[in-house]
Design a protein around this motif. Structure first.
Motif, PDB file in Angstrom:
ATOM      1  N   LYS A  53       0.543   0.003   7.185  1.00 34.98           N
ATOM      2  CA  LYS A  53       0.979  -0.192   5.802  1.00 34.98           C
ATOM      3  C   LYS A  53      -0.250  -0.135   4.898  1.00 34.98           C
ATOM      4  O   LYS A  53      -1.387  -0.230   5.346  1.00 34.98           O
ATOM      5  N   GLY A  54       0.004   0.006   3.621  1.00 29.00           N
ATOM      6  CA  GLY A  54      -1.102   0.045   2.683  1.00 29.00           C
ATOM      7  C   GLY A  54      -2.017   1.233   2.921  1.00 29.00           C
ATOM      8  O   GLY A  54      -1.555   2.347   3.127  1.00 29.00           O
ATOM      9  N   THR A  55      -3.317   1.018   2.878  1.00 33.34           N
ATOM     10  CA  THR A  55      -4.412   1.991   3.027  1.00 33.34           C
ATOM     11  C   THR A  55      -4.663   2.754   1.722  1.00 33.34           C
ATOM     12  O   THR A  55      -3.833   2.744   0.815  1.00 33.34           O
ATOM     13  N   LEU A  56      -5.808   3.410   1.661  1.00 31.58           N
ATOM     14  CA  LEU A  56      -6.238   4.022   0.403  1.00 31.58           C
ATOM     15  C   LEU A  56      -5.390   5.215  -0.009  1.00 31.58           C
ATOM     16  O   LEU A  56      -5.363   5.566  -1.194  1.00 31.58           O
ATOM     17  N   VAL A  57      -4.691   5.855   0.915  1.00 25.61           N
ATOM     18  CA  VAL A  57      -3.825   6.969   0.483  1.00 25.61           C
ATOM     19  C   VAL A  57      -2.639   6.450  -0.328  1.00 25.61           C
ATOM     20  O   VAL A  57      -2.095   7.182  -1.163  1.00 25.61           O
ATOM     21  N   ARG A  58      -2.243   5.204  -0.113  1.00 28.26           N
ATOM     22  CA  ARG A  58      -1.204   4.598  -0.953  1.00 28.26           C
ATOM     23  C   ARG A  58      -1.808   4.050  -2.246  1.00 28.26           C
ATOM     24  O   ARG A  58      -1.172   4.124  -3.309  1.00 28.26           O
ATOM     25  N   VAL A  59      -3.007   3.499  -2.156  1.00 31.15           N
ATOM     26  CA  VAL A  59      -3.697   3.073  -3.382  1.00 31.15           C
ATOM     27  C   VAL A  59      -3.843   4.248  -4.336  1.00 31.15           C
ATOM     28  O   VAL A  59      -3.638   4.117  -5.552  1.00 31.15           O
ATOM     29  N   ASN A  60      -4.164   5.424  -3.795  1.00 32.77           N
ATOM     30  CA  ASN A  60      -4.373   6.598  -4.646  1.00 32.77           C
ATOM     31  C   ASN A  60      -3.097   6.988  -5.385  1.00 32.77           C
ATOM     32  O   ASN A  60      -3.147   7.418  -6.551  1.00 32.77           O
ATOM     33  N   THR A  61      -1.947   6.846  -4.735  1.00 35.60           N
ATOM     34  CA  THR A  61      -0.675   7.121  -5.414  1.00 35.60           C
ATOM     35  C   THR A  61      -0.483   6.170  -6.585  1.00 35.60           C
ATOM     36  O   THR A  61      -0.115   6.585  -7.697  1.00 35.60           O
ATOM     37  N   TYR A  62      -0.739   4.888  -6.345  1.00 39.53           N
ATOM     38  CA  TYR A  62      -0.596   3.878  -7.396  1.00 39.53           C
ATOM     39  C   TYR A  62      -1.539   4.155  -8.565  1.00 39.53           C
ATOM     40  O   TYR A  62      -1.150   4.115  -9.736  1.00 39.53           O
ATOM     41  N   VAL A  63      -2.785   4.456  -8.239  1.00 35.33           N
ATOM     42  CA  VAL A  63      -3.791   4.685  -9.282  1.00 35.33           C
ATOM     43  C   VAL A  63      -3.480   5.946 -10.079  1.00 35.33           C
ATOM     44  O   VAL A  63      -3.578   5.952 -11.316  1.00 35.33           O
ATOM     45  N   ASN A  64      -3.095   7.015  -9.403  1.00 34.68           N
ATOM     46  CA  ASN A  64      -2.812   8.265 -10.120  1.00 34.68           C
ATOM     47  C   ASN A  64      -1.623   8.120 -11.059  1.00 34.68           C
ATOM     48  O   ASN A  64      -1.587   8.744 -12.127  1.00 34.68           O
ATOM     49  N   ARG A  65      -0.652   7.300 -10.670  1.00 32.96           N
ATOM     50  CA  ARG A  65       0.490   7.063 -11.573  1.00 32.96           C
ATOM     51  C   ARG A  65       0.009   6.369 -12.842  1.00 32.96           C
ATOM     52  O   ARG A  65       0.451   6.696 -13.953  1.00 32.96           O
ATOM     53  N   LEU A  66      -0.921   5.416 -12.697  1.00 26.53           N
ATOM     54  CA  LEU A  66      -1.452   4.739 -13.876  1.00 26.53           C
ATOM     55  C   LEU A  66      -2.387   5.640 -14.676  1.00 26.53           C
ATOM     56  O   LEU A  66      -2.467   5.520 -15.907  1.00 26.53           O
ATOM     57  N   ARG A  67      -3.104   6.522 -13.984  1.00 30.24           N
ATOM     58  CA  ARG A  67      -3.985   7.457 -14.704  1.00 30.24           C
ATOM     59  C   ARG A  67      -3.195   8.376 -15.633  1.00 30.24           C
ATOM     60  O   ARG A  67      -3.703   8.802 -16.675  1.00 30.24           O
TER      61      ARG A  67
END
Length: 581
Positions: A53-67
């Protein structure tokens, strides 16, 4: 007439250029922090060989949506301990060393704005982290990491970002108690300054010289507690800095693997938001900031913070495709068979007495080093190596960290003191048969390092090479009774013995040698008579390859007594902790 019209036009232009009295402007910013990622880049556990679960490939999805919403007004920052953990890191740090470190590649791909250092990054040694520092394309910060030759910061102390005219300062610091865990060869030429005084200096700098509107801390140091050095340097000093150093608006932190979201009142009456997302890229710390300017002057700061789970966030498939070649190579590396276990070995048994998991490491340490006595603790809360083929991946279950092998000279009295300190943290003092055998704490169940125990389990050292009992009816400091050497010879408290352990313990980690054995920290170096050139996991792996078929067996050299109390108490605690009889 034309001249008068031209003059009037210039007059109107000048009027429009002047600021309008009472003009208000609101600027929205977003800051996302990751911390203690420990190699959890991709949604696959290379040790257990199953999805993560988690990991940076999921963080990247979250961050890109906010970007998409915030654009450049979003800052993505990482708080260190990124170079050690999953085999992704080991492969990049010590196997594929002629390539860009995968931790740098991931940071660069995700367009982090700031990177900082953690103690486990330092643990990789100059050769690894200096290369990584060069490869990371964003600023790498560490205000209290000082080059002893120049007296200047080894990396940049802070960075200034300008977003919509807002001047944002980020000051980073690392827990300064590195010397308690790591051999000086790993941090040669560096010094780690006390955090409060260092913070005062750099906050003054960014306020008075850089004219920062917003000051953010990025600390690889837990909230409070941990160890303290004689000179006052504290392992976990974030709350202390927040209370004693005015000027911070938000402090993002980590290192303690716990979630925190708390406002702390500074000694000048101001409030600072402190955020810690815990570890393994399961969560992010997410700060939403609105700054209000009137006539160009900052008049109001509205700051909110959340700890946001990304456990079930969508996987960034484009990022996965980009790194698939490295993922495939790492899988190939960790899936290589090196031997065979005839029986299953489990760490959970290690908390209740002899276990085939811990004792297998004990016995290999003794075999490799030719020492008299071995110290070892369970480094994983609940791992197992199943019967069958053993692979490189299994070595990360058998031994989690890149510690080296040390042999120290110790007296029998010091050995007993070391064990007394260990069991004082591990075993309860039972006053009735209904008491717990172990020191437990329900509040720590969500703590990724304590997992329901009162103290850190990686400091629960047992010993091999000696036969002994631990009487849990006796007070701390009087629980351990050493009966004999395991070869039948008498044990002598006045005699010198060669004791094998990992480098974390040999450097003073956990304070067992210092508080228990009574050896001064400054004297540990002269006690070390051998230290291996490579990490302990490497030697364990080579020994298994040499042996081929292995049957890990529990020794029978120590136990908790009186057994009429401890055996049923162990069953109760085992069910409470692991849900099994």
């Amino acid at each position: 007439m034309k001249n008068r019209q031209r003059i009037f036009g210039i007059f109107l232009l000048c009027l429009t250029a002047l600021p309008v009295m009472g003009e208000t402007k609101t600027i929205k910013l977003r800051v996302i922090e990751t911390s203690d990622v420990h190699g959890h880049f991709f949604p696959y556990d290379f040790v257990e060989r199953k999805p993560l679960k988690g990991t940076l490939v999921r963080v990247n999805t979250y961050v890109n949506r906010l970007r998409d919403e915030y654009g450049d007004n979003l800052l993505l920052i990482d708080n260190g301990d990124i170079l050690q953990g999953q085999p992704t890191c080991y492969w990049s740090n010590y196997v594929a060393t002629d390539e860009e470190n995968i931790a740098a590649s991931v940071v660069n791909y995700m367009r982090y704005d700031v990177e900082s250092m953690g103690n486990h990054d330092v643990e990789t040694g100059h050769g690894v982290y200096d290369k990584w520092i060069r490869e990371v394309r964003c600023p790498l910060l560490g205000a209290n990491i000082v080059d002893t030759k120049t007296g200047q910061p080894y990396v940049k102390p802070y960075e200034i970002f300008v977003r919509d005219g807002v001047r944002i300062a980020i000051i980073s610091m690392l827990t300064p108690t590195i010397s308690s865990w790591l051999n000086e060869s790993l941090w040669e030429g560096l010094n780690f300054l006390e955090m409060v005084e260092c913070a005062k200096h750099w906050v003054k700098e960014v306020k008075e010289v850089e004219h920062a509107d917003l000051v953010l801390g990025l600390f690889h140091s837990g909230k409070e507690g941990g160890i303290s050095l004689p000179d006052g340097r504290m392992e976990d000093a974030t709350a202390k800095v927040a209370r004693e150093v005015p000027g911070f608006d938000i402090i993002f932190f980590g290192h303690d693997h716990q979630q925190h979201n708390e406002w702390i009142t500074c000694n000048d009456g101001s409030q600072v938001l402190t955020l810690d997302p815990s570890c393994w890229a399961l969560n992010v710390a997410d700060a939403q900031i609105e700054l209000t300017y009137v006539d160009g002057q900052l008049t109001k700061k509205d700051i909110k913070g959340d700890i946001v789970s990304v456990r079930e966030e969508a996987i960034d498939q484009q990022m996965m495709a980009h790194f698939q070649p490295q993922i495939d190579r790492i899988k190939q590396y960790v899936n290589r068979p090196i031997g065979r276990f005839e029986t299953t070995a489990r760490t959970r048994d290690s908390f209740f007495g002899n276990s085939n998991f811990t004792d297998f490491i004990h016995n290999l340490q003794l075999q490799i080093s030719k020492a008299d006595i071995s110290f070892n603790a369970p480094l994983s809360f609940d791992s197992q190596i199943s019967a069958g083929n053993v692979t490189v991946a299994d070595m990360f279950k058998l031994y989690r960290f890149e510690n080296k092998l040390y042999v120290l000279n110790m007296t029998g009295r010091e050995i007993k003191g070391h064990l007394e300190e260990s069991y004082s943290r591990w075993a309860n003092t039972m006053s009735s048969a209904d008491d717990h055998l172990l020191q437990l704490n329900n509040r720590s169940k969500g703590d990724q390092q304590r997992m329901g125990f009162l103290n850190y389990t990686f400091n629960f050292d047992s010993a091999a090479g000696i036969d002994y009992e631990v009487d849990v009816t006796k007070p701390d400091g009087q629980k351990v009774r050493i009966l004999r050497m395991s070869n039948g010879e008498p044990f002598d408290e006045q005699k010198n013995y060669k004791v094998v352990m990992n480098s974390y313990r040999g450097n003073g980690g956990g304070d067992l040698l210092i508080k228990g054995a009574g050896i001064a920290k400054k004297d540990l170096g002269e006690r070390i008579i051998y230290q291996s050139p490579l990490d302990l996991r490497y030697y364990l792996m080579k020994e298994i390859e040499r042996m081929g078929n292995v049957t890990p067996k529990a020794n029978t050299n120590w136990k908790f007594v009186p057994e009429e109390w401890t055996v049923p108490a162990a069953r109760r605690d085992r069910k409470l902790i692991f849900g099994e009889e």
